[in-house]
Design a protein around this motif. Structure first.
Motif, mmCIF file in Angstrom:
data_model
loop_
_atom_site.group_PDB
_atom_site.id
_atom_site.type_symbol
_atom_site.label_atom_id
_atom_site.label_comp_id
_atom_site.label_asym_id
_atom_site.label_seq_id
_atom_site.Cartn_x
_atom_site.Cartn_y
_atom_site.Cartn_z
ATOM 1 N N VAL A 41 0.842 -1.196 0.000
ATOM 2 C CA VAL A 41 0.000 0.000 0.000
ATOM 3 C C VAL A 41 0.875 1.243 0.000
ATOM 4 O O VAL A 41 1.690 1.451 0.901
ATOM 5 N N VAL A 42 0.727 2.052 -1.043
ATOM 6 C CA VAL A 42 1.378 3.356 -1.125
ATOM 7 C C VAL A 42 0.323 4.385 -0.717
ATOM 8 O O VAL A 42 -0.687 4.531 -1.407
ATOM 9 N N PRO A 43 0.513 5.100 0.398
ATOM 10 C CA PRO A 43 -0.559 5.953 0.929
ATOM 11 C C PRO A 43 -0.684 7.325 0.269
ATOM 12 O O PRO A 43 -1.142 8.276 0.899
ATOM 13 N N PHE A 44 -0.285 7.407 -0.985
ATOM 14 C CA PHE A 44 -0.419 8.631 -1.771
ATOM 15 C C PHE A 44 -0.822 8.263 -3.188
ATOM 16 O O PHE A 44 -0.718 7.109 -3.601
ATOM 17 N N ALA A 45 -1.267 9.264 -3.940
ATOM 18 C CA ALA A 45 -1.705 9.029 -5.313
ATOM 19 C C ALA A 45 -0.539 8.599 -6.197
ATOM 20 O O ALA A 45 0.634 8.834 -5.878
ATOM 21 N N ALA A 46 -0.869 7.973 -7.307
ATOM 22 C CA ALA A 46 0.153 7.550 -8.270
ATOM 23 C C ALA A 46 0.862 8.762 -8.867
ATOM 24 O O ALA A 46 0.278 9.838 -8.993
ATOM 25 N N GLY A 47 2.141 8.582 -9.198
ATOM 26 C CA GLY A 47 2.896 9.636 -9.866
ATOM 27 C C GLY A 47 3.812 10.425 -8.968
ATOM 28 O O GLY A 47 4.650 11.183 -9.456
ATOM 29 N N GLY A 48 3.689 10.246 -7.654
ATOM 30 C CA GLY A 48 4.545 10.976 -6.729
ATOM 31 C C GLY A 48 5.803 10.202 -6.373
ATOM 32 O O GLY A 48 6.038 9.083 -6.844
ATOM 33 N N SER A 49 6.618 10.806 -5.515
ATOM 34 C CA SER A 49 7.893 10.210 -5.125
ATOM 35 C C SER A 49 7.714 8.867 -4.430
ATOM 36 O O SER A 49 8.394 7.885 -4.746
ATOM 37 N N THR A 50 6.788 8.798 -3.467
ATOM 38 C CA THR A 50 6.576 7.556 -2.724
ATOM 39 C C THR A 50 6.099 6.453 -3.652
ATOM 40 O O THR A 50 6.511 5.293 -3.529
ATOM 41 N N GLU A 72 -0.663 -0.822 -4.458
ATOM 42 C CA GLU A 72 -2.023 -0.288 -4.380
ATOM 43 C C GLU A 72 -1.962 1.133 -3.821
ATOM 44 O O GLU A 72 -1.521 1.336 -2.687
ATOM 45 N N ASN A 73 -2.368 2.111 -4.602
ATOM 46 C CA ASN A 73 -2.384 3.498 -4.140
ATOM 47 C C ASN A 73 -3.646 3.765 -3.331
ATOM 48 O O ASN A 73 -4.756 3.506 -3.801
ATOM 49 N N LYS A 74 -3.454 4.236 -2.120
ATOM 50 C CA LYS A 74 -4.580 4.551 -1.234
ATOM 51 C C LYS A 74 -4.291 5.887 -0.561
ATOM 52 O O LYS A 74 -3.858 5.951 0.581
ATOM 53 N N GLY A 75 -4.484 6.977 -1.332
ATOM 54 C CA GLY A 75 -4.138 8.307 -0.851
ATOM 55 C C GLY A 75 -5.220 8.922 0.011
ATOM 56 O O GLY A 75 -6.366 8.479 0.024
ATOM 57 N N GLY A 76 -4.840 9.976 0.725
ATOM 58 C CA GLY A 76 -5.785 10.725 1.543
ATOM 59 C C GLY A 76 -5.265 10.981 2.940
ATOM 60 O O GLY A 76 -4.496 10.189 3.500
ATOM 61 N N LEU A 81 -4.671 7.660 5.660
ATOM 62 C CA LEU A 81 -5.733 6.742 5.242
ATOM 63 C C LEU A 81 -5.152 5.376 4.897
ATOM 64 O O LEU A 81 -5.616 4.335 5.387
ATOM 65 N N GLY A 82 -4.132 5.370 4.058
ATOM 66 C CA GLY A 82 -3.498 4.110 3.683
ATOM 67 C C GLY A 82 -2.781 3.451 4.845
ATOM 68 O O GLY A 82 -2.825 2.226 5.005
ATOM 69 N N ALA A 83 -2.106 4.266 5.669
ATOM 70 C CA ALA A 83 -1.374 3.712 6.814
ATOM 71 C C ALA A 83 -2.329 3.068 7.817
ATOM 72 O O ALA A 83 -2.044 1.992 8.359
ATOM 73 N N THR A 84 -3.466 3.699 8.053
ATOM 74 C CA THR A 84 -4.454 3.137 8.981
ATOM 75 C C THR A 84 -4.981 1.813 8.454
ATOM 76 O O THR A 84 -5.163 0.852 9.215
ATOM 77 N N ALA A 85 -5.224 1.742 7.153
ATOM 78 C CA ALA A 85 -5.725 0.505 6.550
ATOM 79 C C ALA A 85 -4.745 -0.644 6.756
ATOM 80 O O ALA A 85 -5.141 -1.777 7.055
#
Length: 330
Positions: A41-50, A72-76, A81-85
């Motif tokens: 899980v990447v907790p940011f949108a696609a296209g960024g550094s992470t 899987e991108n799960k931003g917010g 949001l992604g870290a909590t998931a």
């Protein structure tokens, strides 16, 4: 006699199986880990550094684990949001997190009631890379360097807009710290990741941007964005002509970010060890190192224990910065 011998052997095997207890099946499953794809899980949108670092590492780890590592991108919520998931996922090694300074160093101080405990709710795996931040402007923006930008901002207080990857992210704090240290005021436009923020930076809709260097590097090289300064103590080899923020006229300014892998707390040590080994092996691959260096990221690697100590020290380092900047998320 042969029949009696076979029956006796079967009976002995049954007794031994009973003595081994219910946990033996779980142990065998761990020995065979992974038996299915691993979700990163990447907790940011696609296209960024992470996201960029995550996809490079996922490919390298998948080759060594013998199973695909699926991003899987799960931003917010600044990565929360992604870290909590992930924190709430089964601790079986099949869901892991691309953690960042935002999720594991800043959230503990930014929120009155953090959605998770970065030290207690996760099993550290490995620190992957450190990443410089960079202040950029659109190629058509009037300011050609940091001093010209500061002068323009002071002429138009509260009128210029700047973007970051989201509220509460290290890039948000980088911009806040810049305004505090330069006595300037801009309107912050938060996005759900560096990728969406870059779209408006490139179009000029929100021309000033604080970003991680990897996601902006291609646009800087291509001339669509002008890098005014990197935020680290020293210049970045990838862009030797770009000054540090201190060299550019903001004494004492320094920020950066990092990416690391985490599993949910309670993940078996044997599974964590396999993930750690796969990641460290990937980080030693010259092709991986070259891809990461090509966007300004520096490979680290190491043990779960070293990552745990890093998280503790980073929480302590950023708390006074956050308090001084007066940034608070609810």
């Amino acid at each position: 006699m042969k029949r009696r011998t076979l029956l006796a052997a079967l009976a002995a095997a049954t007794v031994l199986s009973g003595i081994a207890g219910p946990g033996s099946g779980e142990a065998r499953a761990q020995d065979g880990y992974p038996q299915q794809p691993v979700r990163l899980v990447v907790p940011f949108a696609a296209g960024g550094s992470t996201d960029l670092v995550g996809r490079v590492i996922a490919q390298g780890m998948g080759e060594r684990l013998g199973q695909q590592v699926v991003v899987e991108n799960k931003g917010g919520a600044g990565g929360n949001l992604g870290a909590t998931a992930v924190a709430q996922s089964a601790p079986d090694g099949y869901t892991i997190l691309m953690g960042t300074i935002a999720t594991h160093a800043l959230s503990a101080s930014l929120y009155a009631k953090p959605p998770f405990d970065p030290e207690k709710d996760f099993a550290p795996i490995v620190l992957l890379v450190t990443v410089p931040n960079v202040l950029t402007v659109n190629k058509d923006y009037p300011a050609k360097d940091v001093k010209e930008l500061i002068a323009r901002l002071k002429e138009k207080p509260g009128e210029e807009v700047w973007s970051s990857s989201g509220n509460g992210t290290p890039l948000h704090l980088s911009g806040q710290l810049f305004m505090t240290m330069t006595g300037t005021d801009m309107i912050h436009v938060p996005y759900q990741g560096s990728g969406p923020a870059l779209v408006d930076a490139l179009s000029g809709a929100v021309p000033i941007n604080f970003d991680n260097l990897p996601s902006s590097s291609g646009h800087i090289k291509g001339g669509a964005l002008r890098a005014l300064a990197v935020t680290t103590k020293t210049r970045v080899p990838l862009f030797p002509d770009v000054p540090t923020m201190e060299e550019a006229g903001v004494p004492g300014y320094e920020t950066n970010t990092w990416n690391a892998l985490f599993a949910p707390a309670g993940t078996p040590p044997e599974v964590v060890a396999k993930l750690n080994a796969a990641a460290n092996e990937a980080l030693k691959d010259p092709a991986v190192v070259e891809r990461l260096a090509g966007v300004g990221a520096t490979v680290v690697g190491g043990t779960p224990e070293q990552l745990a100590a890093h998280v503790t020290s980073e929480i302590a380092r950023w708390r006074p910065v956050i308090e001084a900047a007066g940034v608070r998320m609810d």
